[in-house]
Enzyme design. Structure first.
Site, PDB file in Angstrom:
ATOM      1  N   ALA A 207     -28.380  -9.727 -43.392  1.00 11.21           N
ATOM      2  CA  ALA A 207     -28.792 -11.108 -43.435  1.00 11.21           C
ATOM      3  C   ALA A 207     -30.010 -11.252 -42.374  1.00 11.21           C
ATOM      4  O   ALA A 207     -30.969 -12.046 -42.987  1.00 11.21           O
ATOM      5  CB  ALA A 207     -27.800 -11.940 -43.310  1.00 11.21           C
ATOM      6  N   ASP A 277     -19.738  -5.313 -31.950  1.00  7.59           N
ATOM      7  CA  ASP A 277     -19.798  -5.137 -30.333  1.00  7.59           C
ATOM      8  C   ASP A 277     -19.556  -3.669 -29.843  1.00  7.59           C
ATOM      9  O   ASP A 277     -20.194  -3.301 -28.829  1.00  7.59           O
ATOM     10  CB  ASP A 277     -18.882  -6.276 -29.698  1.00  7.59           C
ATOM     11  CG  ASP A 277     -19.186  -7.591 -30.072  1.00  7.59           C
ATOM     12  OD1 ASP A 277     -20.337  -7.817 -30.389  1.00  7.59           O
ATOM     13  OD2 ASP A 277     -18.079  -8.328 -30.127  1.00  7.59           O
TER      14      ASP A 277
END
Length: 481
Positions: A207, A277
């Site tokens: 996105a 992460d």
């Protein structure tokens, strides 16, 4: 990944700059719906609080063996104190406390493994000038000894234009003395503003790529990104661009080469929280340790694959990564004991099963998948070749032990594998002390020879459903017939 590169992880000093948060997981049972609204009533029985956002990236770097400093901001509130203490236990320092500011918190309510609600606490107020100056001063001090700087910019207020300019100067070698400039890795919701830094790598998701390129609509995502590889590199001014695609893996883009793809095991969105992460941490650390970019991406994907199989916001340790990169290897007992100790410390429910698994078939897979759903970690004990021969006869096993282990390790539901030579896995049961001991087939729990020991160790014995006409013996007989 070579053992030499893994060994160099401990020589890397990393600085993480960015938006920290506290991830809170509230787990409990739901037995009824609320009268005042069509929502479940969850009786919270367990609360877990873990570093999130940039703090989770730092926690993963530390778990992989790097020396880590964190540059971020918390409020002078209980959430900030909890987050600071959690990072402190990992040997990570550097959080700045700003009075009057609220620490970002994401709280997720779960029942039966399903997230039923999430509520956030955030602070959108601009960062005070004094805090901004302190951030920049701290970055300058820490960067002098850093090999890699990871910027985690989630629009939470830390990566202000002034902070970004300071990182750009350091990345370009300006203001870092005679020492070589640390490489800059950027994980940002909007990587556009970072192009002046000429980063080593940026890691946008699909996105974010569409927004960066000003394109919308449904596309074949792999084809879309592959055809726009050169544009991505130009738009970001980065040496490397890693486009992350969740269950579809990633694409690594670099000039003059076809994109390199990594592959992921698809999981539910609830299980993928924090995996990005972990990917960022492992990718940055691998590059800093000297791995080629393609190898670094593969390593990072393996690390992310570890945490998506665990509940909550997890980290991948160096031991986890070694196991993930060598999935065909059974664990020696001492390493298994170390994994078990850590799982216990982190509150995970351990499930244990054993068998020959000579010719893996539908019955095996169904049993293992059902066993995995009974807890958080599934440990499988496999009979050695000599053990199979004693149990099944001199013509067995059909497949050697290392082959049986490799096939089991390829199943996403299996976390750890050990091999035992005795007729019964008593020694392993005493080592693991499982919360649940599972057997598949037409047994009765009380007739299993291991049942008394498991109960003595505080565990539960479960016999799972039997899949008719699905056994190695039946398969072998059909082949011979």
């Amino acid at each position: 990944m070579t053992e030499e590169t893994l060994d160099r992880f401990g020589d890397v000093t990393a600085v993480v700059v960015g938006d920290v948060m506290l991830d809170s997981w509230l787990r409990g049972r739901s037995r009824r719906m609320a009268q005042e609204a069509p929502v479940p009533v969850v009786t919270v029985e367990q609360t877990e609080e873990q570093p999130g956002g940039a703090a989770n990236t730092a926690a993963n770097l530390a778990a992989l063996g790097a020396r880590v400093h964190m540059v971020g901001v918390t409020g002078a509130d209980p959430a900030g104190a909890t987050l600071t203490a959690a990072l402190g236990r990992l040997g990570i320092d550097g959080l700045i406390t700003v009075r009057g500011r609220r620490t970002a918190v994401k709280r997720r309510v779960l029942t039966d493994g399903q997230i039923v609600a999430r509520y956030d606490e955030e602070d959108d107020a601009p960062l005070p000038e004094a805090a901004e100056r302190e951030l920049i001063d701290r970055i300058a001090r820490l960067a002098a000894a850093a090999d890699v700087i990871v910027a985690c910019d989630y629009a939470g207020g830390v990566c202000t234009p002034a902070v970004r300019r300071a990182l750009c100067d350091l990345s370009a070698g300006r203001g870092n003395g005679s020492r070589g400039a640390p490489m800059l890795i950027v994980d940002a919701h909007d990587v556009g503003p970072w192009r002046d830094c000429l980063p080593k790598a940026v890691l946008p998701n699909y996105a974010e790529v569409q927004r960066l390129l000003g394109e919308t609509g449904d596309h074949d995502r792999i084809g879309f990104l592959t055809s726009r590889s050169a544009r991505l590199l130009e738009a970001t001014c980065a040496e490397l661009v890693v486009t992350t695609l969740d269950g579809q893996g990633t694409l690594l883009h670099r000039r003059g080469r076809e994109p390199h793809r990594t592959h992921a095991t698809p999981v539910s969105d609830a299980m993928s929280i924090g995996a990005g992460d972990t990917f960022t941490a492992a990718f940055a650390l691998s590059l800093a340790a000297g791995a080629p970019p393609e190898e670094a991406a593969d390593v990072a994907q393996a690390a992310a694959g570890v945490v998506v199989r665990r509940p909550g916001t997890g980290v991948c340790t160096s031991e986890d990564l070694q196991q993930a990169l060598r999935p065909d290897a059974a664990l020696p007992y001492d390493r298994l004991a170390a994994f078990v100790e850590r799982h216990r410390r982190e509150g995970r429910r351990i499930v244990f099963t054993n068998g020959c698994f000579d010719v893996l078939h539908r019955g095996h897979v169904a049993c293992l998948e059902e066993a995995a759903r009974l807890g958080d970690v599934l440990i499988v004990a496999v009979n050695s070749d000599a053990g199979v021969a004693r149990l099944k006869g001199p013509e067995r096993p059909i497949n050697r032990c290392e082959d049986r282990v490799a096939v089991l390790a390829a199943l996403g539901c299996v976390d750890h594998i050990a091999v035992f030579d005795e007729d019964s896995p008593v020694e392993l049961l005493r080592l693991v002390c499982p919360d649940v001991y599972v057997k598949g087939g037409d047994y009765h729990p009380d007739l299993l020879p291991e049942a008394d020991l498991v109960r003595e160790l505080g565990g539960e014995v479960r016999v799972l459903g039997y899949v008719p006409d699905r056994s190695t013996t039946a398969i072998v007989n059909r082949i011979r017939g």
